[in-house]
Enzyme design. Structure first.
Site, PDB file in Angstrom:
ATOM      1  CE  LYS A   1     -10.263  -4.432  13.966  1.00 28.33           C
ATOM      2  NZ  LYS A   1      -9.439  -4.169  12.766  1.00 28.33           N
TER       3      LYS A   1
ATOM      4  CG  ASP B   1      -7.404  -5.365   5.726  1.00 24.45           C
ATOM      5  OD1 ASP B   1      -7.024  -5.282   6.900  1.00 24.45           O
ATOM      6  OD2 ASP B   1      -7.909  -4.399   5.106  1.00 24.45           O
TER       7      ASP B   1
ATOM      8  CE  LYS C   1       8.877 -12.111 -14.262  1.00 31.10           C
ATOM      9  NZ  LYS C   1       9.750 -11.393 -15.220  1.00 31.10           N
TER      10      LYS C   1
ATOM     11  CE  LYS D   1      -8.773  -0.385  12.950  1.00 32.73           C
ATOM     12  NZ  LYS D   1      -7.984   0.193  11.822  1.00 32.73           N
TER      13      LYS D   1
ATOM     14  CG  PHE E   1      -3.341   5.423  13.293  1.00 25.34           C
ATOM     15  CD1 PHE E   1      -3.161   6.636  12.644  1.00 25.34           C
ATOM     16  CD2 PHE E   1      -2.681   5.212  14.500  1.00 25.34           C
ATOM     17  CE1 PHE E   1      -2.348   7.614  13.176  1.00 25.34           C
ATOM     18  CE2 PHE E   1      -1.859   6.182  15.031  1.00 25.34           C
ATOM     19  CZ  PHE E   1      -1.693   7.391  14.371  1.00 25.34           C
TER      20      PHE E   1
ATOM     21  CG  ASN F   1      -0.207  -0.160   2.506  1.00 27.65           C
ATOM     22  OD1 ASN F   1       0.587   0.683   2.894  1.00 27.65           O
ATOM     23  ND2 ASN F   1      -0.450  -1.283   3.202  1.00 27.65           N
TER      24      ASN F   1
END
Length: 411
Positions: A342, A280, A290, A338, A324, A211
């Protein structure tokens, strides 16, 4: 914002010395009493009269030029300083400070200092990356010296690379954050564990899923905690930013590796800040060779990774746990959901679709939530200042014993 603070500003002999004048002016405008020390080399780039006019105090150059017989000047300045800032800091002054040399007014004052020291390096990129300079920077960091990282841009030598002195505005922000954190230095003796950056989930030896996380927010959190006196460990994945000086960095790649590294250190932590952007999902199959191109489409089968924040929420005993939530809509709804699911104590929510709040930038716009709802909505701020505010609130909560027990509220 700096009223009542005494700052000793050291200016050394590089082309960026001209920025020292702007920095001096901005510190004075912010209310600080500024005393300037220049090296002989610095006077080749900018005149002492300029700094004397801006600071409204005599400029110190020669160790033996004692104007006041009632004090020894370099000791007096070191004793009076709330903070010493060296900007620009050449490789030479960094080497002197690291090795305890004291052959001019600035290096002698640095050796006598008991106040925090903030160094803003500026030099050619090859000098900055030289092993001797890197070692000297690490040595200073190990003694608690803080740094404002140089920027990337056009250097006087013609290179376009890292080594450019940070802008005066950024140095002033760092000064303010450091002094404010020092006043709120309530994390002395505490251990803070931070995750930063993005994880990498490999498809094969040359391809992977990741990301846009740069690690800047996590590193800013780590720096703020360190300034407040904590012993800080950062578990970092893929990052494009440099970690702050003086913290322990544990490098990992995948979500599983990050989970294992965090759990290994979790029990001894007092505050855990989970700011990394963790994948995730990961590929079910990681190919040893490869993957060759074949056909018009390629289908990947993914499986869920272990939720690190939820795992920590279930296991925590005394730790203050901060997560976060990067969202693009309904920030409060998703952040509070959240936090409860959690079992976190605080959630830092940010709408990454807002300008100035996304990945890779130097600023952020966040809202801090606790079990009772919104604690503070922060405007557009530098990530350094955002981190300082978050850790100040975290320290207060920890001191008050406002920590949710493990397992409660977890679905």
């Amino acid at each position: 914002m700096l009223r009542g603070k005494t700052i000793v500003l050291g200016i050394t002999g590089g082309i960026a010395a001209y920025k020292g004048a702007a920095l001096c002016s901005k510190l004075v405008q912010a209310g600080a009493e500024v005393h300037v020390i220049m090296t002989e080399s610095a006077t080749q780039f900018i005149t002492p009269l300029t700094l004397q006019t801006l600071s409204r105090h005599p400029v110190h150059i020669d160790t033996f030029d004692e104007k006041d017989p009632s004090v020894v000047t370099h000791i007096d300045l070191a004793d009076r300083a709330d903070l010493i800032v060296v900007a620009p800091a050449t490789a030479n002054i960094i080497g002197k400070a690291a090795n305890g040399l004291a052959d001019d007014m600035l290096s002698t004052t640095l050796l006598a200092a008991t106040s925090p020291i903030l160094v803003a390096p500026a030099m050619n990129v090859h000098m900055y990356e030289h092993p001797a300079v890197v070692r000297n920077l690490e040595l200073l960091a190990s003694r608690g010296v803080m740094f404002v990282e140089p920027g990337t841009g056009q250097l006087a030598c013609g290179y376009v690379a890292k080594g450019r002195l940070a802008e005066p505005e950024d140095i002033v922000i760092a000064v303010h954050s450091l002094l404010k954190a020092k006043e709120n230095g309530t994390l002395a003796g505490k251990r803070v564990l931070v995750t930063a950056g993005g994880t990498v989930e490999r498809l094969d030896p040359v391809r992977y899923l990741t990301n846009d996380s740069s690690g800047k927010m996590g590193f800013a959190i780590a720096e703020a905690a360190k300034v407040m006196g904590a012993e800080v460990t950062v578990v970092a994945g893929r990052t494009s930013a440099s970690p702050p000086a003086g913290v322990k960095v544990v490098r990992v790649e995948s979500a599983q590796q990050m989970l294992e590294a965090v759990l290994e250190r979790f029990d001894e932590a007092d505050i855990v800040v989970k700011s990394a952007a963790v994948a995730d999902y990961r590929p079910v199959t990681r190919h040893g060779q490869k993957i060759k191109k074949s056909g018009e489409t390629l289908t990947l089968e993914l499986e869920k990774t272990t939720d690190i924040l939820q795992t920590l929420g279930e296991r925590k005993t005394h730790q203050l746990l901060i997560g976060f939530a990067a969202e693009t809509e309904q920030l409060e709804k998703y952040a509070m959901d959240k936090l409860k699911r959690k079992n976190a104590d605080l959630i830092v929510g940010n709408d990454v679709s807002q300008e100035g709040a996304g990945f890779n930038g130097d600023t952020n716009i966040v809202q801090l939530y606790g079990p009772s709802g919104l604690i503070e909505a922060m405007p557009l701020l530098s990530k350094r200042e955002t981190a300082q505010r978050i850790m100040t609130i975290a320290a207060q909560r920890l001191a008050e014993g406002d920590v949710r027990s493990g397992g409660r509220g977890v679905e």
